[in-house]
Design an enzyme around this catalytic site. Structure first.
Site, mmCIF file in Angstrom:
data_model
loop_
_atom_site.group_PDB
_atom_site.id
_atom_site.type_symbol
_atom_site.label_atom_id
_atom_site.label_comp_id
_atom_site.label_asym_id
_atom_site.label_seq_id
_atom_site.Cartn_x
_atom_site.Cartn_y
_atom_site.Cartn_z
ATOM 1 N N ARG A 17 0.810 -1.220 0.000
ATOM 2 C CA ARG A 17 0.000 0.000 0.000
ATOM 3 C C ARG A 17 0.846 1.275 0.000
ATOM 4 O O ARG A 17 0.337 2.362 -0.221
ATOM 5 C CB ARG A 17 -0.957 -0.021 1.220
ATOM 6 C CG ARG A 17 -2.053 -1.067 1.082
ATOM 7 C CD ARG A 17 -2.774 -1.332 2.404
ATOM 8 N NE ARG A 17 -2.019 -2.244 3.271
ATOM 9 C CZ ARG A 17 -2.415 -2.637 4.478
ATOM 10 N NH1 ARG A 17 -3.555 -2.189 4.975
ATOM 11 N NH2 ARG A 17 -1.676 -3.465 5.198
ATOM 12 N N THR A 82 1.811 -12.814 9.434
ATOM 13 C CA THR A 82 2.479 -12.415 10.677
ATOM 14 C C THR A 82 2.732 -13.606 11.615
ATOM 15 O O THR A 82 3.734 -13.632 12.331
ATOM 16 C CB THR A 82 1.647 -11.339 11.408
ATOM 17 O OG1 THR A 82 0.274 -11.759 11.459
ATOM 18 C CG2 THR A 82 1.687 -10.005 10.684
ATOM 19 N N ALA A 427 42.332 44.966 -4.370
ATOM 20 C CA ALA A 427 41.023 44.587 -4.908
ATOM 21 C C ALA A 427 41.125 44.258 -6.392
ATOM 22 O O ALA A 427 41.910 44.853 -7.119
ATOM 23 C CB ALA A 427 40.025 45.711 -4.689
ATOM 24 N N ARG A 444 46.571 42.985 -11.345
ATOM 25 C CA ARG A 444 45.542 43.437 -12.289
ATOM 26 C C ARG A 444 46.148 44.507 -13.174
ATOM 27 O O ARG A 444 47.171 45.113 -12.844
ATOM 28 C CB ARG A 444 44.326 43.987 -11.548
ATOM 29 C CG ARG A 444 44.617 45.129 -10.592
ATOM 30 C CD ARG A 444 43.338 45.781 -10.111
ATOM 31 N NE ARG A 444 43.353 46.160 -8.706
ATOM 32 C CZ ARG A 444 43.758 47.345 -8.241
ATOM 33 N NH1 ARG A 444 44.264 48.262 -9.052
ATOM 34 N NH2 ARG A 444 43.708 47.590 -6.948
HETATM 35 C C1 UD1 Z 1 -1.742 -6.340 11.455
HETATM 36 C C2 UD1 Z 1 -2.671 -7.217 12.307
HETATM 37 C C3 UD1 Z 1 -3.917 -6.405 12.654
HETATM 38 C C4 UD1 Z 1 -3.509 -5.143 13.384
HETATM 39 C C5 UD1 Z 1 -2.498 -4.339 12.561
HETATM 40 C C6 UD1 Z 1 -1.932 -3.216 13.415
HETATM 41 C C7 UD1 Z 1 -2.336 -9.547 11.578
HETATM 42 C C8 UD1 Z 1 -2.910 -10.687 10.816
HETATM 43 N N1 UD1 Z 1 -3.044 -8.409 11.562
HETATM 44 O O1 UD1 Z 1 -2.452 -6.049 10.245
HETATM 45 O O2 UD1 Z 1 -4.777 -7.184 13.485
HETATM 46 O O3 UD1 Z 1 -4.663 -4.340 13.632
HETATM 47 O O4 UD1 Z 1 -1.392 -5.181 12.178
HETATM 48 O O5 UD1 Z 1 -1.135 -2.343 12.668
HETATM 49 O O6 UD1 Z 1 -1.309 -9.703 12.209
HETATM 50 N N2 UD1 Z 1 5.000 -8.967 8.267
HETATM 51 C C9 UD1 Z 1 6.002 -9.918 8.249
HETATM 52 N N3 UD1 Z 1 5.792 -11.082 7.575
HETATM 53 C C10 UD1 Z 1 4.634 -11.368 6.938
HETATM 54 C C11 UD1 Z 1 3.607 -10.392 6.969
HETATM 55 C C12 UD1 Z 1 3.821 -9.205 7.650
HETATM 56 O O7 UD1 Z 1 7.060 -9.707 8.821
HETATM 57 O O8 UD1 Z 1 4.540 -12.440 6.358
HETATM 58 C C13 UD1 Z 1 5.249 -7.709 8.967
HETATM 59 C C14 UD1 Z 1 5.126 -6.480 8.074
HETATM 60 O O9 UD1 Z 1 6.397 -6.120 7.549
HETATM 61 C C15 UD1 Z 1 4.611 -5.395 9.020
HETATM 62 C C16 UD1 Z 1 3.857 -6.173 10.072
HETATM 63 O O10 UD1 Z 1 4.245 -7.528 9.952
HETATM 64 O O11 UD1 Z 1 5.653 -4.674 9.628
HETATM 65 C C17 UD1 Z 1 2.349 -6.065 9.907
HETATM 66 O O12 UD1 Z 1 1.969 -6.526 8.629
HETATM 67 P P1 UD1 Z 1 0.801 -5.833 7.825
HETATM 68 O O13 UD1 Z 1 0.621 -6.566 6.557
HETATM 69 O O14 UD1 Z 1 1.007 -4.371 7.759
HETATM 70 O O15 UD1 Z 1 -0.432 -6.171 8.798
HETATM 71 P P2 UD1 Z 1 -1.787 -5.380 8.913
HETATM 72 O O16 UD1 Z 1 -2.669 -5.724 7.773
HETATM 73 O O17 UD1 Z 1 -1.559 -3.946 9.167
HETATM 74 CA CA CA Z 2 0.244 -2.659 9.182
#
Ligand code: UD1
Ligand code: CA
Length: 458
Positions: A17, A82, A427, A444
């Site tokens: 995004r 995550t 100068a 100069r």
């Molecule tokens: C996540 C939470 C959501 C919470 C929000 C808060 C989950 C499923 N959802 O959503 O409940 O409200 O954060 O900001 O956890 N990342 C990894 N590996 C991955 C995927 C993501 O390291 O495979 C890292 C990303 O780099 C990022 C963080 O995890 O720093 C969060 O990932 P992102 O995709 O932004 O999660 P959200 O959709 O914001």
């Molecule tokens: Ca996020």
């Protein structure tokens, strides 16, 4: 510092995004990368050996930033969610007991006090997990906290998977958790990717721990500004503004006067002494250190530079990687760069550029000059329009000017060149040979005078 606490920061995602070629966590707010902010907060509650950052997307660039901060790296080759990110750290982390604090690399505003409060609350209540939550006016995009009728936490539902009733819930999951580490590692493999995104959600641990008979609690905080997750450039700008507000507030409470504080940009690593006055729209960035009772004029930009006490920078001046000793003056409209150094009480005025040049104590260059690769002694005067010709088309050469020298206006000093103590340059001279102490050099054409040269009547 907390006992027995490890911190994992998730930073492997791409950040689609953001619509950027650069990994999301390497974007900057408040003068630091997002991931660095998260690491710095973690370092306040745990030793570097117990902090790990999960990297994946643009792993090498993110790893370099993480290693510069002195904490550990975990590699997530494929970004499967995550929950999966945590599973990738099993080898490094599952041996550690106590609390496992998880936070997000895209949540840079988190305060170390909030992390400490969360871990302490989880440890003292013995919960399987404690979630950091807050109420948001606009919870769009965040996971929602779904509670039972008695108020206890039941589960977290991601925005995209939520029903309309669940979407109406304003209490959000900040993505910051403190888990009982042993319980976490015992159950982490129960996370499944059976959801529309086909991801392993860390948030599923809530329902999993409850099913295993553990209590899950929410640690709700009123100040939601520290929990803002950065997913796009609008949120990045909002975070930047919050960091700027925090910094000017910290400085003002420490005795710095800031005129129109909402207009200035000061990085978190900057230090400013008491009674210094900072004018509107000034920018002070990098690791700049500004002394006491200085004046930083409106619209000046100071980057990674050191200013001694009582230094004065007049408006619209640019100073980078340079140094002003006590009581030195620069500007308006001056430019100092690449190790320029003004000695105590030295002055440079409008449209003067100094590059890799030392101007000694009490010396002056008040108007329209370029001084490059030069060393100028104390109490010398550099006239308006003086140019050091430091570049011959291939190499740079040095100009050395002693103490008490006087360089007449519009002089062209062809380097390499030495002008000794007390020498005087007429100068408009072009000087190509060294000038000994206390001598006068004039280079100069003599003035020619033709009396009555103009014809009558014209
Ligand atoms: C996540 C939470 C959501 C919470 C929000 C808060 C989950 C499923 N959802 O959503 O409940 O409200 O954060 O900001 O956890 N990342 C990894 N590996 C991955 C995927 C993501 O390291 O495979 C890292 C990303 O780099 C990022 C963080 O995890 O720093 C969060 O990932 P992102 O995709 O932004 O999660 P959200 O959709 O914001
Ligand atoms: Ca996020």
């Amino acid at each position: 510092m907390l006992h027995d606490t490890a911190v994992v920061i998730l930073a492997a995602g791409q950040g689609t995004r953001m619509k950027s070629r650069k990994a999301k966590v390497l974007h900057r707010a408040g003068g630091k990368t997002l991931v660095r902010h998260a690491i710095d907060a973690a370092l306040e509650i745990a030793p570097p050996g117990r902090i790990f950052v999960v990297v994946g997307h643009q792993a090498e660039a993110v790893r370099a930033e993480v290693e510069a901060a002195g904490v550990g790296v975990i590699h997530q080759t494929e970004q499967l969610g995550t929950g999966h990110a945590l599973m990738c750290g099993e080898a490094e982390l599952s041996g550690l007991g106590g609390s496992l604090v998880v936070c997000m690399g895209d949540c840079p505003l988190i305060r170390s006090e909030a992390l400490a409060g969360l871990a302490e609350s989880q440890q003292s209540s013995g919960a399987g997990a404690t979630l950091l939550t807050t109420d948001l006016d606009d919870p769009t995009g965040y996971g929602r906290i779904i509670r039972n009728a008695d108020g206890t936490v039941r589960e977290i539902v991601e925005h995209r998977d939520a029903t309309p009733e669940q979407r109406a819930v304003r209490e959000i999951n900040s993505g910051v958790y403190s888990f009982d580490a042993k319980a976490f590692w015992r159950h982490v493999h129960e996370i499944r990717n059976e959801n529309p995104a086909r991801e392993y959600y860390l948030t599923d641990m809530v329902a999993i721990l409850i099913r295993a008979g553990r209590r899950v609690e929410a640690h709700k905080i009123a100040d939601s500004s520290g929990l803002l997750g950065i997913n796009n450039k609008v949120e990045l700008a909002a975070a930047d503004r919050i960091f700027r507000e925090r910094k000017v507030r910290e400085l003002m409470l420490a005795g710095v006067t800031i005129e129109k504080p909402e207009t200035v940009t000061i990085d978190s690593g900057v230090q400013v002494g008491a009674d210094t006055v900072i004018g509107p729209f000034a920018q002070i960035t990098g690791d700049s250190v500004i002394g006491e009772n200085c004046h930083i004029g409106a619209c000046s930009i100071i980057h990674s530079s050191v200013l001694g006490d009582e230094a004065e920078v007049f408006p619209f001046t640019l100073i980078s990687s340079s140094r002003l000793d006590a009581g030195a003056h620069a500007g308006p409209f001056a430019r100092l760069r690449m190790d320029a150094h003004l000695g105590a009480g030295a002055h440079v005025g409008n449209f003067v550029e100094l590059k890799k040049t030392k101007l000694g104590a009490g010396s002056k260059s008040m108007h329209l000059a370029y001084l490059g690769d030069s060393v100028i002694g104390a109490k010398s005067n550099i006239g308006a329009g003086t140019i050091t010709c430091n570049y011959d088309g291939r190499n740079k050469h040095a100009t050395v000017i002693g103490d008490g020298a006087f360089i007449g206006s519009n002089s062209t000093l062809v380097a390499p060149l030495e002008i000794a103590d007390g020498a005087y340059i007429g100068a408009g001279s072009t000087i190509t040979h060294n000038v000994p102490a206390r001598s006068l050099a004039v280079g100069r054409a003599r003035q020619v005078l033709k009396e009555g040269w103009k014809k009558k009547g014209l």
